[in-house]
Write a protein that holds these residues in place. Structure first.
Motif, mmCIF file in Angstrom:
data_model
loop_
_atom_site.group_PDB
_atom_site.id
_atom_site.type_symbol
_atom_site.label_atom_id
_atom_site.label_comp_id
_atom_site.label_asym_id
_atom_site.label_seq_id
_atom_site.Cartn_x
_atom_site.Cartn_y
_atom_site.Cartn_z
ATOM 1 N N VAL A 111 0.648 -1.231 0.021
ATOM 2 C CA VAL A 111 -0.022 -0.191 0.089
ATOM 3 C C VAL A 111 0.979 1.207 0.148
ATOM 4 O O VAL A 111 1.737 1.674 0.961
ATOM 5 C CB VAL A 111 -0.944 -0.053 1.209
ATOM 6 C CG1 VAL A 111 -1.891 1.168 0.930
ATOM 7 C CG2 VAL A 111 -1.680 -1.309 1.330
ATOM 8 N N ILE A 112 0.718 1.937 -0.906
ATOM 9 C CA ILE A 112 1.473 3.363 -1.096
ATOM 10 C C ILE A 112 0.430 4.429 -1.075
ATOM 11 O O ILE A 112 -0.383 4.453 -1.845
ATOM 12 C CB ILE A 112 2.170 3.390 -2.481
ATOM 13 C CG1 ILE A 112 3.312 2.265 -2.673
ATOM 14 C CG2 ILE A 112 2.864 4.644 -2.764
ATOM 15 C CD1 ILE A 112 3.978 2.337 -3.773
ATOM 16 N N SER A 113 0.830 5.348 -0.182
ATOM 17 C CA SER A 113 -0.222 6.500 -0.017
ATOM 18 C C SER A 113 0.646 7.605 -0.229
ATOM 19 O O SER A 113 1.912 7.921 0.064
ATOM 20 C CB SER A 113 -0.727 6.704 1.461
ATOM 21 O OG SER A 113 -1.799 5.744 1.466
ATOM 22 N N TYR A 114 0.146 8.642 -0.836
ATOM 23 C CA TYR A 114 0.509 10.118 -1.264
ATOM 24 C C TYR A 114 0.653 10.615 0.193
ATOM 25 O O TYR A 114 -0.190 10.432 0.804
ATOM 26 C CB TYR A 114 -0.294 10.652 -2.033
ATOM 27 C CG TYR A 114 0.024 11.931 -2.627
ATOM 28 C CD1 TYR A 114 1.377 12.195 -3.044
ATOM 29 C CD2 TYR A 114 -0.713 13.123 -3.387
ATOM 30 C CE1 TYR A 114 2.047 13.399 -3.688
ATOM 31 C CE2 TYR A 114 -0.322 14.212 -3.671
ATOM 32 C CZ TYR A 114 0.911 14.281 -3.978
ATOM 33 O OH TYR A 114 1.420 15.346 -4.708
ATOM 34 N N VAL A 115 1.597 11.779 0.283
ATOM 35 C CA VAL A 115 1.758 12.265 1.568
ATOM 36 C C VAL A 115 0.193 13.125 2.037
ATOM 37 O O VAL A 115 -0.020 13.398 3.349
ATOM 38 C CB VAL A 115 2.899 13.301 1.886
ATOM 39 C CG1 VAL A 115 2.778 14.221 0.660
ATOM 40 C CG2 VAL A 115 3.227 13.466 2.986
ATOM 41 N N ASN A 116 -0.339 13.487 1.005
ATOM 42 C CA ASN A 116 -1.714 14.378 0.990
ATOM 43 C C ASN A 116 -2.764 13.306 1.585
ATOM 44 O O ASN A 116 -3.651 12.964 1.050
ATOM 45 C CB ASN A 116 -2.324 14.750 -0.235
ATOM 46 C CG ASN A 116 -1.397 16.017 -0.638
ATOM 47 O OD1 ASN A 116 0.155 15.653 -0.883
ATOM 48 N ND2 ASN A 116 -1.754 17.228 -0.938
ATOM 49 N N THR A 117 -2.582 12.591 2.699
ATOM 50 C CA THR A 117 -3.505 11.961 3.404
ATOM 51 C C THR A 117 -3.441 12.178 5.093
ATOM 52 O O THR A 117 -2.591 12.664 5.669
ATOM 53 C CB THR A 117 -3.279 10.606 3.341
ATOM 54 O OG1 THR A 117 -1.812 10.397 3.404
ATOM 55 C CG2 THR A 117 -3.599 9.735 2.049
ATOM 56 N N THR A 118 -4.616 11.709 5.829
ATOM 57 C CA THR A 118 -4.741 12.150 7.113
ATOM 58 C C THR A 118 -3.752 10.924 7.724
ATOM 59 O O THR A 118 -3.342 9.968 7.198
ATOM 60 C CB THR A 118 -5.848 11.783 7.679
ATOM 61 O OG1 THR A 118 -6.479 10.316 7.377
ATOM 62 C CG2 THR A 118 -6.961 12.751 7.049
ATOM 63 N N ALA A 119 -3.313 11.181 8.978
ATOM 64 C CA ALA A 119 -2.554 10.280 9.904
ATOM 65 C C ALA A 119 -3.233 8.939 9.971
ATOM 66 O O ALA A 119 -2.508 7.787 9.625
ATOM 67 C CB ALA A 119 -2.140 10.804 10.974
ATOM 68 N N ALA A 120 -4.468 8.797 9.931
ATOM 69 C CA ALA A 120 -5.193 7.512 9.862
ATOM 70 C C ALA A 120 -5.087 6.894 8.934
ATOM 71 O O ALA A 120 -5.074 5.580 8.701
ATOM 72 C CB ALA A 120 -6.656 7.733 10.212
ATOM 73 N N THR A 121 -4.998 7.443 7.490
ATOM 74 C CA THR A 121 -4.605 6.693 6.374
ATOM 75 C C THR A 121 -3.449 6.156 6.036
ATOM 76 O O THR A 121 -3.294 5.430 5.757
ATOM 77 C CB THR A 121 -5.358 7.698 5.261
ATOM 78 O OG1 THR A 121 -6.783 7.954 5.199
ATOM 79 C CG2 THR A 121 -5.123 7.076 3.851
#
Ligand code: 13P
Ligand code: SF4
Length: 316
Positions: A111-121
């Motif tokens: 799972v890769i998430s862009y930094v533009n996410t909440t801490a919970a994501t």
């Protein structure tokens, strides 16, 4: 009586000095905030700078997820944001519970998430990326790794197109970057045939196709400084034009128009919520403080640190 801009600037600098506070600003906040900051940068640079600062207080002039990232990286420091309501439509487009369900449906995926996410994501993520390092981090994974990429479908589709990967994309987007008009950029290009088109990868595919350079805010700035062209059409949030114009006073930077010319839609209203007055009050009162739930932070720090480690290894 309210303070003048010059008085506010002097007070902000005095408070920062006395409190050993560092003021960090993203390129999208207004020019006067960028000018008073100790450090300006893109999302990657802000996270790297937060991780290495020895200040007692970090004031993050940007949107909330940037403050959260700094707070997660620096649990012993006080992290302040001038306006706690400065959110991000992209981060909001990926509610953590829905994303966690999507992740659970694909247990074999990284799972890769862009930094533009909440801490919970971030807490349900394996590795965080920014637009400065997304390509290199994706390419650092074995070619056959199944990947979920969220939340920005435009950045994800762009990375898929340049790497040949087939990452599963979450369908989020930034309302500012999704609004640029292909027709208006083509018309501008016809007016200025010598202009180079600079595009942030959060823009939609047809806009990205018009680009001479696709990159993060820092990459677009670097390109504009180094390139021999003197005219640039800039398809990203218009705050970046401040530093571009300061770095290259002899060059012309034209903000790419949004599809709806009745609004300043190439401005992020959340970034523009950071004002000099709020920055002053935030330093004076040492609030609002960014807090992240301990359990969430303990999970979210792992993919952020993984990003910083890979970036350091790759010299990014
Ligand atoms: P970068 O800072 O990585 O260019 O991303 C832009 C952005 O959308 C920040 O909100
Ligand atoms: Fe979020 Fe878009 Fe604003 Fe960046 S420009 S902070 S991605 S809403």
């Amino acid at each position: 009586m309210s303070k003048t801009k010059t008085e506010l600037q002097a007070e902000i600098r005095r408070l920062a000095r006395e409190k050993n506070a560092v003021i960090m600003a993203h390129y999208y906040v207004s020019g006067d905030i960028q000018d008073i900051a100790d450090f300006i940068g893109d999302s990657l640079a802000l996270a790297q700078q937060a991780a290495r600062t020895d200040a007692d207080i970090i004031v993050l002039c940007g949107v909330h997820f940037m403050g959260e990232t700094a707070a997660i990286l620096c649990p012993d420091k006080k992290v302040l944001v001038p306006d706690v309501n400065a959110t991000c439509s992209l981060a909001e487009s990926c509610p953590a519970d829905e994303f966690a369900r999507f992740v659970a449906e694909h247990p074999d995926h990284t799972v890769i998430s862009y930094v533009n996410t909440t801490a919970a994501t971030k807490a349900v993520t394996d590795v965080v990326v920014t637009s400065s390092n997304a390509r290199q981090i994706v390419e650092s994974l074995p070619e056959d790794t199944p990947i979920i990429f969220g939340p920005d479908q435009n950045l994800g589709a762009y990375i898929n197109s340049i790497t040949g990967r087939k990452m599963l994309l979450w369908n989020g987007a930034c309302h500012v970057h999704a609004r640029f008009s292909v027709e208006k950029i083509i018309a501008l290009k016809a007016e200025h045939p010598q202009a180079k088109v600079l595009v942030h990868p959060e823009c939609e595919g047809p806009v990205v196709k018009l680009a001479d350079k696709v990159g993060s805010t820092a990459a677009l700035l670097k390109f504009a400084i180094a390139d021999e062209s003197t005219v640039f059409i800039v398809a990203t949030e218009s705050g970046i034009l401040h530093e571009m114009q300061k770095s290259c006073p002899q060059k012309t930077f034209i903000p790419a128009p949004p599809d709806d010319s009745t609004c300043a839609c190439n401005e992020c209203e959340y970034m523009k919520m950071v004002t000099m007055e709020k920055l002053y009050r935030c330093l004076r009162d040492e609030q609002p403080v960014v807090t992240v739930d301990k359990d969430v932070a303990a999970k979210a720090i792992k993919p952020i640190e993984r990003m910083l480690e890979i970036s350091a290894r790759l010299g990014l």
